[in-house]
Design an enzyme around this catalytic site. Structure first.
Site, short mmCIF file in Angstrom:
data_model
loop_
_atom_site.label_atom_id
_atom_site.label_comp_id
_atom_site.label_asym_id
_atom_site.label_seq_id
_atom_site.Cartn_x
_atom_site.Cartn_y
_atom_site.Cartn_z
N GLY A 36 28.85 45.01 29.18
CA GLY A 36 27.62 45.75 28.95
C GLY A 36 26.75 45.78 30.19
O GLY A 36 27.23 45.57 31.31
N ALA A 37 25.44 46.07 29.98
CA ALA A 37 24.51 46.30 31.09
C ALA A 37 25.14 47.33 32.03
O ALA A 37 25.23 47.12 33.26
CB ALA A 37 24.18 44.99 31.82
N GLU A 40 26.23 52.48 37.23
CA GLU A 40 27.04 53.60 37.74
C GLU A 40 28.49 53.18 38.02
O GLU A 40 29.40 53.99 37.92
CB GLU A 40 26.34 54.15 39.00
CG GLU A 40 26.67 55.55 39.41
CD GLU A 40 26.86 56.57 38.27
OE1 GLU A 40 27.90 57.26 38.29
OE2 GLU A 40 26.00 56.67 37.38
N HIS A 42 30.32 51.09 36.16
CA HIS A 42 31.04 51.23 34.88
C HIS A 42 31.21 52.71 34.54
O HIS A 42 32.26 53.13 34.05
CB HIS A 42 30.24 50.58 33.74
CG HIS A 42 30.01 49.11 33.90
ND1 HIS A 42 28.77 48.58 34.16
CD2 HIS A 42 30.88 48.07 33.84
CE1 HIS A 42 28.87 47.26 34.24
NE2 HIS A 42 30.13 46.93 34.06
N LYS A 154 35.20 45.75 43.10
CA LYS A 154 34.21 44.74 43.53
C LYS A 154 34.66 43.33 43.14
O LYS A 154 34.49 42.39 43.88
CB LYS A 154 32.83 45.02 42.93
CG LYS A 154 31.79 44.03 43.45
CD LYS A 154 30.47 44.23 42.81
CE LYS A 154 30.39 43.63 41.44
NZ LYS A 154 30.25 42.16 41.38
N ASP A 155 35.25 43.22 41.93
CA ASP A 155 35.73 41.90 41.48
C ASP A 155 37.21 41.79 41.85
O ASP A 155 38.10 41.81 40.98
CB ASP A 155 35.50 41.76 39.98
CG ASP A 155 34.02 41.77 39.66
OD1 ASP A 155 33.29 40.98 40.25
OD2 ASP A 155 33.59 42.62 38.85
N GLN A 158 39.34 38.95 40.39
CA GLN A 158 39.57 39.22 38.96
C GLN A 158 40.69 40.24 38.80
O GLN A 158 41.57 40.10 37.95
CB GLN A 158 38.27 39.73 38.32
CG GLN A 158 38.46 40.34 36.95
CD GLN A 158 37.14 40.64 36.24
OE1 GLN A 158 36.51 39.75 35.74
NE2 GLN A 158 36.74 41.90 36.20
N SER A 191 25.76 44.27 37.47
CA SER A 191 24.76 44.04 36.42
C SER A 191 23.78 42.95 36.83
O SER A 191 22.66 42.89 36.35
CB SER A 191 25.45 43.62 35.12
OG SER A 191 26.40 44.58 34.76
O1 PAF Z 1 34.34 42.33 34.81
C1 PAF Z 1 33.82 42.10 33.71
O2 PAF Z 1 32.83 42.72 33.33
C2 PAF Z 1 34.41 41.01 32.83
O3 PAF Z 1 34.90 39.95 33.58
C3 PAF Z 1 35.48 41.55 31.86
C4 PAF Z 1 36.70 42.09 32.62
C5 PAF Z 1 34.90 42.64 31.00
C6 PAF Z 1 35.97 40.41 30.95
O4 PAF Z 1 34.93 39.87 30.20
#
Ligand code: PAF
Length: 285
Positions: A36-37, A40, A42, A154-155, A158, A191
């Site tokens: 959430g939050a 641009e 997302h 950016k991540d 991840q 966010s």
């Molecule tokens: O990147 C994120 O916003 C979070 O780590 C994700 C992938 C939604 C998992 O909670």
């Protein structure tokens, strides 16, 4: 699962609070998992999914297991109404907003990670973080069963963790990594940028500037260690507290101090805090 006619799906975004309310979607499915939050960054993931012809599912869930006890889980911004509006404007077909009771009915199972990807960089500062991310993403991928899932560059770590999980657990969703979306001054959208004070917000774009400057220096044959030192010193001078500023090889994210004899992509990655707000950024080439 309930069934919806496709024309109804196209004209009206569906908000589902439980997986039993998710519609059976016709055609290919794109998935944008979020906490959430929505900003641009997302929005661009949702638009990319829609533009690839997918019926697009966006999830909004602030996942408690990826926050350490000392982190900002309770104060993480929750802006559901605005998020639904953003998702609708970007063309999402379904927004899935699960509760913790649904996602974690029992604490018995989680994804555990091993190897350097789960120990280095972000993981060295946030040791339980990626296990929480992998666990929730695996659950969400199993619920949504998308053809493609969209994540922001950016991540970067991840993205590598999730890509590895998709690969090694033989998941049927393809991961699509989309470019980082930036403010006009270069600050990567996040966010958490809203936590920055006005003064910190003015300083924040220096992080991206440092990455770009460092990349240029390395490409101009400056010794990598020297280029990293110069960039780090500039950041410290303007008030950043640096967790790491390094060059890595992709996809392993192993550190590299030389650009010779490499067939893979390279990235400069950094995490640095201004006050209590940690900012992440990277450049890949
Ligand atoms: O990147 C994120 O916003 C979070 O780590 C994700 C992938 C939604 C998992 O909670």
């Amino acid at each position: 699962m309930r069934s919806f006619r496709p024309n109804k799906i196209a004209s009206k975004m569906i908000v589902a609070y439980h997986r039993s309310e998710l519609p059976r979607l016709n055609g290919s499915i794109g998935f944008v998992p979020t906490m959430g939050a929505l900003h641009e960054g997302h929005a661009s993931l949702i638009r990319t999914s829609v533009s690839r012809g997918h019926q697009t599912v966006v999830s909004i869930y602030v996942n408690p297991t990826q926050f350490a006890p000392n982190e900002d889980f309770t104060k993480y911004p929750r802006t559901l109404e605005a998020d639904l509006q953003t998702a609708r404007e970007c063309g999402a077909h379904v927004v899935y907003v699960p509760s913790s009771e649904e996602i974690y009915p029992r604490p018995d199972i989680s994804v555990s990670l091993s190897g350097s990807l789960s120990e280095r960089w972000e993981a060295s500062v946030r040791p339980t973080h990626f296990s929480g991310v992998a666990t929730v993403v695996l659950k969400l991928l199993n619920i949504v069963r998308a053809d493609e899932a969209f994540f922001g560059q950016k991540d970067l770590q991840q993205c590598q963790v999730i890509e590895t999980m998709i690969d090694l657990l033989f998941l049927n969703t393809k991961m699509v990594v989309c470019p980082t979306v930036r403010e006009a001054d270069g600050l990567a959208m996040s966010s958490r940028n809203r936590y920055l004070t006005d003064t910190q917000r003015e300083i924040a774009p220096r992080l991206h500037e440092a990455l770009v400057g460092c990349e240029l220096n390395i490409k101009s044959d400056m010794h990598v260690e020297r280029a990293l030192e110069i960039a780090s010193a500039k950041l410290i001078e303007v008030g950043f507290n640096i967790d790491y500023f390094s060059m890595v090889e992709l996809p392993s994210m192993e550190p590299r101090l030389s650009v010779t004899n490499l067939n893979s992509k390279l990235a400069l990655i950094t995490a640095a805090a201004l006050g209590n707000t940690r900012l992440l950024d990277n450049v890949v080439w």
